[in-house]
Motif scaffolding. Structure first.
Motif, PDB file in Angstrom:
ATOM      1  N   GLY A 159       0.785  -1.233   0.000  1.00 19.64           N
ATOM      2  CA  GLY A 159       0.000   0.000   0.000  1.00 19.64           C
ATOM      3  C   GLY A 159       0.809   1.272   0.000  1.00 19.64           C
ATOM      4  N   ASN A 160       2.115   1.205  -0.139  1.00 21.95           N
ATOM      5  CA  ASN A 160       2.936   2.398  -0.215  1.00 21.95           C
ATOM      6  C   ASN A 160       2.833   3.021  -1.606  1.00 21.95           C
ATOM      7  OD1 ASN A 160       4.594   2.471   2.402  1.00 21.95           O
ATOM      8  ND2 ASN A 160       4.815   0.347   1.729  1.00 21.95           N
ATOM      9  N   GLU A 161       3.162   4.312  -1.675  1.00 23.38           N
ATOM     10  CA  GLU A 161       3.124   4.999  -2.959  1.00 23.38           C
ATOM     11  C   GLU A 161       4.177   4.425  -3.891  1.00 23.38           C
ATOM     12  OE1 GLU A 161       3.540   9.131  -2.401  1.00 23.38           O
ATOM     13  OE2 GLU A 161       1.701   9.352  -1.194  1.00 23.38           O
ATOM     14  N   ILE A 162       3.913   4.562  -5.196  1.00 23.40           N
ATOM     15  CA  ILE A 162       4.831   3.998  -6.197  1.00 23.40           C
ATOM     16  C   ILE A 162       6.218   4.638  -6.112  1.00 23.40           C
ATOM     17  CG2 ILE A 162       4.157   5.612  -8.032  1.00 23.40           C
ATOM     18  CD1 ILE A 162       4.474   3.174  -9.967  1.00 23.40           C
ATOM     19  N   MET A 163       6.265   5.939  -5.721  1.00 22.84           N
ATOM     20  CA  MET A 163       7.566   6.622  -5.617  1.00 22.84           C
ATOM     21  C   MET A 163       8.389   6.036  -4.485  1.00 22.84           C
ATOM     22  SD  MET A 163       9.031   8.773  -7.451  1.00 22.84           S
ATOM     23  CE  MET A 163      10.688   9.450  -7.396  1.00 22.84           C
ATOM     24  N   GLU A 164       7.710   5.689  -3.383  1.00 25.22           N
ATOM     25  CA  GLU A 164       8.396   5.057  -2.252  1.00 25.22           C
ATOM     26  C   GLU A 164       8.935   3.693  -2.657  1.00 25.22           C
ATOM     27  OE1 GLU A 164       9.929   4.053   1.483  1.00 25.22           O
ATOM     28  OE2 GLU A 164       9.388   5.990   0.594  1.00 25.22           O
ATOM     29  N   ALA A 165       8.129   2.979  -3.431  1.00 29.04           N
ATOM     30  CA  ALA A 165       8.558   1.663  -3.912  1.00 29.04           C
ATOM     31  C   ALA A 165       9.771   1.792  -4.831  1.00 29.04           C
ATOM     32  CB  ALA A 165       7.409   0.971  -4.632  1.00 29.04           C
ATOM     33  N   LEU A 166       9.739   2.804  -5.703  1.00 31.27           N
ATOM     34  CA  LEU A 166      10.879   3.034  -6.604  1.00 31.27           C
ATOM     35  C   LEU A 166      12.138   3.403  -5.813  1.00 31.27           C
ATOM     36  CD1 LEU A 166       9.272   4.985  -9.590  1.00 31.27           C
ATOM     37  CD2 LEU A 166      10.452   2.773  -9.698  1.00 31.27           C
ATOM     38  N   ASN A 167      11.961   4.248  -4.772  1.00 28.84           N
ATOM     39  CA  ASN A 167      13.103   4.655  -3.951  1.00 28.84           C
ATOM     40  C   ASN A 167      13.793   3.442  -3.324  1.00 28.84           C
ATOM     41  OD1 ASN A 167      13.319   7.378  -4.303  1.00 28.84           O
ATOM     42  ND2 ASN A 167      11.898   7.922  -2.643  1.00 28.84           N
ATOM     43  N   ARG A 168      12.958   2.516  -2.784  1.00 29.18           N
ATOM     44  CA  ARG A 168      13.538   1.331  -2.148  1.00 29.18           C
ATOM     45  C   ARG A 168      14.260   0.451  -3.178  1.00 29.18           C
ATOM     46  NH1 ARG A 168       9.413  -0.810   2.607  1.00 29.18           N
ATOM     47  NH2 ARG A 168       9.020   1.243   3.550  1.00 29.18           N
ATOM     48  N   ALA A 169      13.648   0.323  -4.346  1.00 28.44           N
ATOM     49  CA  ALA A 169      14.259  -0.499  -5.399  1.00 28.44           C
ATOM     50  C   ALA A 169      15.603   0.084  -5.836  1.00 28.44           C
ATOM     51  CB  ALA A 169      13.308  -0.607  -6.595  1.00 28.44           C
ATOM     52  N   VAL A 170      15.638   1.401  -6.028  1.00 24.99           N
ATOM     53  CA  VAL A 170      16.888   2.056  -6.459  1.00 24.99           C
ATOM     54  C   VAL A 170      17.928   2.002  -5.350  1.00 24.99           C
ATOM     55  CG1 VAL A 170      17.921   4.266  -7.110  1.00 24.99           C
ATOM     56  CG2 VAL A 170      15.758   3.546  -8.141  1.00 24.99           C
ATOM     57  N   THR A 171      17.484   2.191  -4.101  1.00 30.10           N
ATOM     58  CA  THR A 171      18.423   2.130  -2.970  1.00 30.10           C
ATOM     59  C   THR A 171      19.098   0.759  -2.903  1.00 30.10           C
ATOM     60  OG1 THR A 171      17.041   3.680  -1.733  1.00 30.10           O
ATOM     61  CG2 THR A 171      18.700   2.472  -0.500  1.00 30.10           C
ATOM     62  N   VAL A 172      18.326  -0.290  -3.151  1.00 27.62           N
ATOM     63  CA  VAL A 172      18.904  -1.646  -3.172  1.00 27.62           C
ATOM     64  C   VAL A 172      20.007  -1.732  -4.225  1.00 27.62           C
ATOM     65  CG1 VAL A 172      18.449  -4.061  -3.771  1.00 27.62           C
ATOM     66  CG2 VAL A 172      16.883  -2.834  -2.251  1.00 27.62           C
ATOM     67  N   LEU A 173      19.736  -1.186  -5.404  1.00 29.99           N
ATOM     68  CA  LEU A 173      20.746  -1.232  -6.473  1.00 29.99           C
ATOM     69  C   LEU A 173      21.997  -0.450  -6.086  1.00 29.99           C
ATOM     70  CD1 LEU A 173      18.551  -0.784  -9.688  1.00 29.99           C
ATOM     71  CD2 LEU A 173      19.679  -2.864  -8.891  1.00 29.99           C
ATOM     72  N   VAL A 174      21.808   0.698  -5.444  1.00 29.79           N
ATOM     73  CA  VAL A 174      22.955   1.542  -5.057  1.00 29.79           C
ATOM     74  C   VAL A 174      23.827   0.829  -4.035  1.00 29.79           C
ATOM     75  CG1 VAL A 174      23.614   3.669  -3.850  1.00 29.79           C
ATOM     76  CG2 VAL A 174      21.850   3.736  -5.625  1.00 29.79           C
ATOM     77  N   VAL A 175      23.207   0.296  -2.977  1.00 24.53           N
ATOM     78  CA  VAL A 175      24.013  -0.340  -1.923  1.00 24.53           C
ATOM     79  C   VAL A 175      24.554  -1.692  -2.365  1.00 24.53           C
ATOM     80  CG1 VAL A 175      22.769   0.860  -0.091  1.00 24.53           C
ATOM     81  CG2 VAL A 175      22.016  -1.437  -0.793  1.00 24.53           C
ATOM     82  N   PHE A 176      23.905  -2.293  -3.380  1.00 28.06           N
ATOM     83  CA  PHE A 176      24.376  -3.581  -3.881  1.00 28.06           C
ATOM     84  C   PHE A 176      25.640  -3.429  -4.734  1.00 28.06           C
ATOM     85  CE2 PHE A 176      21.843  -7.616  -3.808  1.00 28.06           C
ATOM     86  CZ  PHE A 176      22.896  -8.462  -4.107  1.00 28.06           C
ATOM     87  N   CYS A 177      25.897  -2.221  -5.221  1.00 24.15           N
ATOM     88  CA  CYS A 177      27.064  -2.009  -6.090  1.00 24.15           C
ATOM     89  C   CYS A 177      28.354  -2.441  -5.373  1.00 24.15           C
ATOM     90  CB  CYS A 177      27.183  -0.540  -6.484  1.00 24.15           C
ATOM     91  SG  CYS A 177      25.905  -0.029  -7.643  1.00 24.15           S
ATOM     92  N   PRO A 178      29.197  -3.263  -6.010  1.00 29.58           N
ATOM     93  CA  PRO A 178      30.365  -3.844  -5.330  1.00 29.58           C
ATOM     94  C   PRO A 178      31.575  -2.913  -5.324  1.00 29.58           C
ATOM     95  CG  PRO A 178      30.224  -4.710  -7.547  1.00 29.58           C
ATOM     96  CD  PRO A 178      29.050  -3.785  -7.381  1.00 29.58           C
ATOM     97  N   CYS A 179      31.380  -1.660  -4.954  1.00 26.31           N
ATOM     98  CA  CYS A 179      32.498  -0.705  -4.979  1.00 26.31           C
ATOM     99  C   CYS A 179      33.554  -1.071  -3.931  1.00 26.31           C
ATOM    100  CB  CYS A 179      31.989   0.714  -4.736  1.00 26.31           C
ATOM    101  SG  CYS A 179      30.882   1.303  -6.045  1.00 26.31           S
ATOM    102  N   ALA A 180      33.116  -1.312  -2.688  1.00 29.08           N
ATOM    103  CA  ALA A 180      34.078  -1.689  -1.648  1.00 29.08           C
ATOM    104  C   ALA A 180      34.747  -3.009  -2.001  1.00 29.08           C
ATOM    105  CB  ALA A 180      33.358  -1.814  -0.306  1.00 29.08           C
ATOM    106  N   LEU A 181      33.967  -3.904  -2.597  1.00 33.39           N
ATOM    107  CA  LEU A 181      34.507  -5.181  -3.042  1.00 33.39           C
ATOM    108  C   LEU A 181      35.579  -4.961  -4.106  1.00 33.39           C
ATOM    109  CD1 LEU A 181      34.056  -8.229  -2.602  1.00 33.39           C
ATOM    110  CD2 LEU A 181      32.442  -8.169  -4.517  1.00 33.39           C
ATOM    111  N   ALA A 182      35.329  -4.028  -5.010  1.00 31.82           N
ATOM    112  CA  ALA A 182      36.284  -3.730  -6.071  1.00 31.82           C
ATOM    113  C   ALA A 182      37.554  -3.071  -5.532  1.00 31.82           C
ATOM    114  CB  ALA A 182      35.632  -2.831  -7.117  1.00 31.82           C
TER     115      ALA A 182
END
Length: 631
Positions: free
Chosen positions: A261-284
């Motif tokens: 029941g959250n707004e679509i923008m909130e859902a998009l924010n969470r999805a994008v945040t997952v992609l950002v923190v998933f980026c393996p920069c520290a790993l690299a």
């Protein structure tokens, strides 16, 4: 054009500019002050373009799903929802990682060119015609099998062949690594690239061009170089499953958030945040930053490490193969024994007579005898009627008496008598790997002078320390088995392979690797270059080693101090542990950040900051390697 732009933007200068604009964007984000445009756009353009170019080219041309693709997707998603700082941050961190990694894998390629330059260009061919024997200087390409060539003193032999006339001493260290010139006579083999030190000889050509020993050496270096695989980022190795997993969690986070029941923008924010923190920069960053710090640490101790791959591999090495001459030994001939065999002649007199006669010779053994006499301040008198028989010995007249210095065969030609006790003594010296000079005066044997290379003071302790680190130690040398065995026994090496040509050393390294060993080869000569290349890690003696060996190796000891080998092993082990720790930390942070992103605790900006904090932590931990004590 696109490639050139990518290379320009990926350089250190543009990356610094990119970082500056990212800092400005963060300042505006915290202060809430506006600007004509968000400075993060500049960061996205400068650091994001090379990343996107790399991801697309790998995907299209190499069918390779790399970590660059995941970061490009995260960057695009962040831009789509207006989170420009998050997009710029992941692009900038990856640019830093790429630069650090590039610095660790730069390898010099000059060694092979130097090896090729050793190939002789001309030869002196002997022709027979009715008018007599003639010589002609011809390019080496025109020399054919069966041709007779004349080699003068000091000349480099242009082909492999067999001596048909004459006696000499050949410096063949380029091929075999032997510390002493080898006496040669009719019927003996000679090799391309070796140097005729003394007598004039004639040889029958056996192998020319690509079949010669030197050309085989060049080919082995080339082949071994091609077998060395480039270091890959761990993040890229895992990208094949990292990308779909990240996308799957991101889509799931979007779907679950919207379904609750959250707004679509909130859902998009969470999805994008997952992609950002998933980026393996520290790993690299985990691997290149640790390696850079360790390379800096090694440089302070006179060790030049040419690549991160070499440092990583050194940490996994469990077998170290040493060359002998110039590596475990000092590479300098010294007099070791002065043994009178006549009651009327003492040690000083024997050395004085031999030095007086040898003072006119250019042979390395003669020079060592003269230097030893001078060091002991023993008188060196004048000599007359000096004659040198290449590959055999010399004769001279001292105070009206004829003196002979040379080999057993040489003295036999002059019918100098030798009893069984003398032969027993000579055999004892041979088992110790010593060069022997017999001295006779007026038809009677008066003594023996022996010469030998000397072990480095630290050789025994280094081998003992390596054994204590569960590392097998092997001796690979071109010297005779007796000499090799004698030196190996003194320093505690049980596995010895002697009388090896360059291809034999390569075969020995390959055999050890087939046994499952991670092999480090340590050498100093041109003949060691192929083995240095084929080994998992090649270490060259920096100051007394040949330029070709140094360029072929992955690591160079500038001070020729082999006691640095255990230090290097400890440093490499610590580097590997640090890399593994950094990877574990970075993945743990990513995992926690993903949970916080899915639950909505983090947004794209705070996620980018947490992501950045993980990268900084990895870099700081890696930097600790620089000042740690490993000696």
């Amino acid at each position: 054009m696109l490639k050139k732009i990518s290379d320009l933007f990926a350089g250190p200068a543009m990356t610094i500019v990119s970082g500056g604009f990212l800092v400005l964007s963060l300042m505006f984000l915290f202060t809430g002050k506006g600007f004509l445009f968000n400075p993060a756009w500049i960061t996205i353009a400068l650091s994001g373009y090379p990343l996107t170019y790399l991801a697309i080219t790998r995907l299209v041309y190499e069918k390779w799903i790399s970590s660059a693709l995941l970061i490009s997707i995260a960057m695009a998603a962040s831009i789509a929802i207006g989170e420009l700082f998050a997009a710029g941050e992941v692009a900038f961190i990856m640019s830093i990682g790429a630069i650090l990694e590039e610095k660790t894998v730069e390898r010099s390629k000059r060694g092979l060119k130097q090896l090729i330059s050793l190939t002789p260009m001309m030869g002196r061919r002997i022709l027979s015609d009715p008018s007599g024997i003639q010589e002609e200087i011809i390019p080496v390409e025109q020399i054919k099998e069966g041709d007779i060539l004349r080699i003068l003193p000091g000349e480099t032999i242009p082909v492999d062949g067999e001596i048909a006339e004459g006696n000499t001493s050949i410096d063949q260290s380029i091929i075999t690594g032997e510390s002493l010139p080898v006496d040669k006579s009719v019927g003996d083999q000679v090799f391309c690239g070796t140097i005729n030190r003394f007598g004039s000889i004639e040889i029958v050509t056996a192998r020319v061009g690509e079949d010669s020993s030197l050309q085989k050496l060049i080919r082995m270096v080339q082949e071994a170089e091609n077998k060395k695989a480039p270091m890959q980022r761990i993040a890229d190795k895992w990208a094949a499953w990292l990308v779909p997993v990240a996308l799957g969690i991101s889509v799931a986070a979007f779907g679950i958030t919207w379904a609750l029941g959250n707004e679509i923008m909130e859902a998009l924010n969470r999805a994008v945040t997952v992609l950002v923190v998933f980026c393996p920069c520290a790993l690299a960053l985990a691997t290149p930053t640790s390696i850079m710090a360790a390379i800096g640490q090694a440089t302070k101790h006179g060790i030049i490490i040419k690549s991160g791959e070499a440092l990583e591999n050194m940490g996994k090495v469990d077998c170290i193969a040493f060359d002998k001459t110039g590596t475990l030994t000092n590479g300098n001939l010294v007099v070791t024994d002065v043994v009178p065999l006549n009651e009327e002649v003492g040690k000083e007199q024997l050395l004085s007579l031999a030095a007086s006669a040898e003072a006119y010779s250019e042979h390395p053994l003669a020079k060592a005898i003269v230097a030893h006499a001078k060091e002991l301040q023993i008188a060196i008198g004048p000599a007359d009627n000096f004659q040198m028989m290449p590959g055999k010995g010399i004769s001279a007249t001292i105070s009206g008496q004829t003196l002979l210095c040379g080999t057993v065969k040489f003295l036999k030609e002059y019918q100098i008598p030798m009893n069984e006790l003398v032969y027993i003594k000579l055999n004892e010296f041979r088992t110790q790997g010593k060069a022997i000079i017999l001295v006779a005066k007026e038809g009677s044997l008066i003594g023996v002078i022996t010469l030998s290379d000397t072990l480095r003071d630290t050789a025994h302790s280094v081998v003992s320390e390596l054994h204590g680190m569960d590392t097998q130690v092997v001796l690979l040398t071109g010297d005779h088995m007796q000499a090799a065995g004698y030196f190996a026994k003194q320093i505690g090496i049980s596995t010895v392979r002697a009388e090896l040509l360059p291809e034999d050393k390569v075969s020995s390294i390959a055999e050890l690797k087939k046994q499952g060993k991670r092999v480090c080869m340590i050498g100093d000569g041109v003949n060691d270059a192929p083995a240095l290349k084929l080994a998992d890690v090649g270490v060259a003696m920096g100051s007394m080693g040949s330029d070709i060996a140094i360029e072929a190796a992955d690591i160079a000891l500038t001070g020729d101090d082999i006691s640095m080998i255990p230090y290097l092993k400890r440093l490499s082990n610590a580097t590997v542990r640090t890399i593994k720790f950094n990877i574990t930390v970075s993945m743990t942070i990513n995992f926690i950040a993903i949970l916080l992103s899915v639950t909505g605790v983090l947004n794209p900006v705070t996620g980018a900051l947490v992501h950045n904090a993980g990268s900084v932590l990895v870099v700081l931990n890696a930097a600790l390697l620089y000042d740690r004590k490993f000696t």
